[in-house]
Design a protein around this motif. Structure first.
Motif: not given
Length: 345
Positions: A32, A47, A49, A61, A64, A81, A84, A87, A90, A106, A117, A119
């Protein structure tokens, strides 16, 4: 309860991998990172994650946000959303400098002492330098806790851009461990251990930095782990004391933190997902003769009956295949004596 609060030596890239096992039968169940940033106009943003937040193969996510001074309602989303997603899957990429978690919107690069980072498709771009040592607490299996718990916390000062504007502030990265195969919602951290937690960072007029984290567990546990970074050095502690002031709806408006003979006053400037998270600044640190020029804090407060909410979220997800709207779920709710209650309809 039995727990240990301690400092680690210099980390290696191994400690950022999903296969990392700091103790036997432990594995990362939740990773996290989070930020509290301000721009040159004084606007504040948050922000956050969660790698493996909803499932082992996805990154969640938490949003932000742009803080608006409101403590009893959720503040506005700054990055929608659409830019970003809540979900997404990755990939893990590694080179000689960093272990990276990469999705469509991201990229998270974790190096030994430098973190990057990106995003929102590039809207947010920051780099953070680690301050002090990695601070860790470990809760072994014991009566009432069939899942061991470990949290390894990295504190940093972040600098970068948001929508092309300069921002800077608090960076934290928490690696949370429990039994291999478990989800972080299985381990009881939110429903058995946690009550109040905060992170803070101060920059003084001479450019020096001070900050860290502090936890207070549920009544009767005696859990009070903390990390205090000051004068370039880290100290792991187990004596954090926190007192809160509340809004009429029960949100956190102010926190007083005591670490031995040091008292830190933290004002909250807005809520991201009432009643859990608030962001703000640090108004004073006792015994310091130099002036504070910049500061940030991130506070998390969980009602003691949060298990009821967690059970509803799990049931909703099993029935509909998606999490319920958190904002709608909190409509009509208040926090009274550390309990979430609903007004009669």
């Amino acid at each position: 309860m039995r727990y240990l609060s301690y400092l680690e030596g210099e980390p290696t890239l191994e400690s950022y991998r999903l296969c990392h096992a700091p103790r036997p039968n432990l594995a990362p169940v939740f990773i996290c990172p989070f930020l509290v940033l301000t721009n040159e106009r004084g606007e504040m943003f948050n922000a956050m994650r969660g790698v493996q937040g909803q499932s082992k193969g996805t990154v969640m996510n938490m949003g932000i946000y742009r803080l608006d001074g409101e403590l009893d309602e959720q503040c506005p989303m700054h990055v929608p959303w659409a830019d970003a997603p809540v979900s997404e899957p990755y990939a893990v990429v590694e080179d000689r400098d960093a272990v990276s978690f990469v999705g469509s919107a991201f990229r998270l690069d974790w190096g030994v002492d430098t973190y990057r980072w990106e995003d929102g498709g590039g809207r947010l771009q920051v780099e953070a330098k680690r301050l002090g040592q990695v601070a860790t607490f470990w809760v072994p299996e014991q009566e009432g806790y069939d899942h061991p718990q470990m949290l390894r916390s990295h504190l940093g000062k972040a600098v970068g851009t948001l929508d092309g504007e300069h921002v800077e502030g608090l960076f934290m990265l928490d690696y949370i461990y429990s039994l291999p195969g478990a989800m972080w919602t299985d381990m009881g951290m939110l429903t058995k251990l946690h009550k109040l937690w905060l992170n803070w960072l101060v920059e003084y007029e001479d450019g020096s930095l001070e900050g860290g984290y502090a936890w207070n567990g549920r009544p009767g546990l005696g859990f009070a782990a903390a990390h205090h970074f000051v004068d370039g050095h880290s100290t792991a502690r187990s004596d954090a004391v926190m007192r809160t002031q509340r809004t009429p709806r029960g949100g956190v408006s102010h926190v007083t933190l005591e670490l031995g003979d040091t008292t830190v006053e933290l004002a909250q400037r807005g809520a991201t997902d009432w009643p859990l998270h608030t962001c703000g600044d640090v108004t004073s640190v006792s015994g310091r003769e130099k002036a504070i020029v910049k500061s940030w804090n991130y506070t998390e407060s969980f009602p003691l009956n949060w298990q009821v909410v967690a059970d509803y979220q799990a049931a909703h997800t099993a029935l509909y295949g998606r999490w319920p709207s958190f904002k709608r779920l909190m409509q009509g709710a208040r926090v009274v004596d550390d309990l979430l209650v609903y007004d009669e309809v």
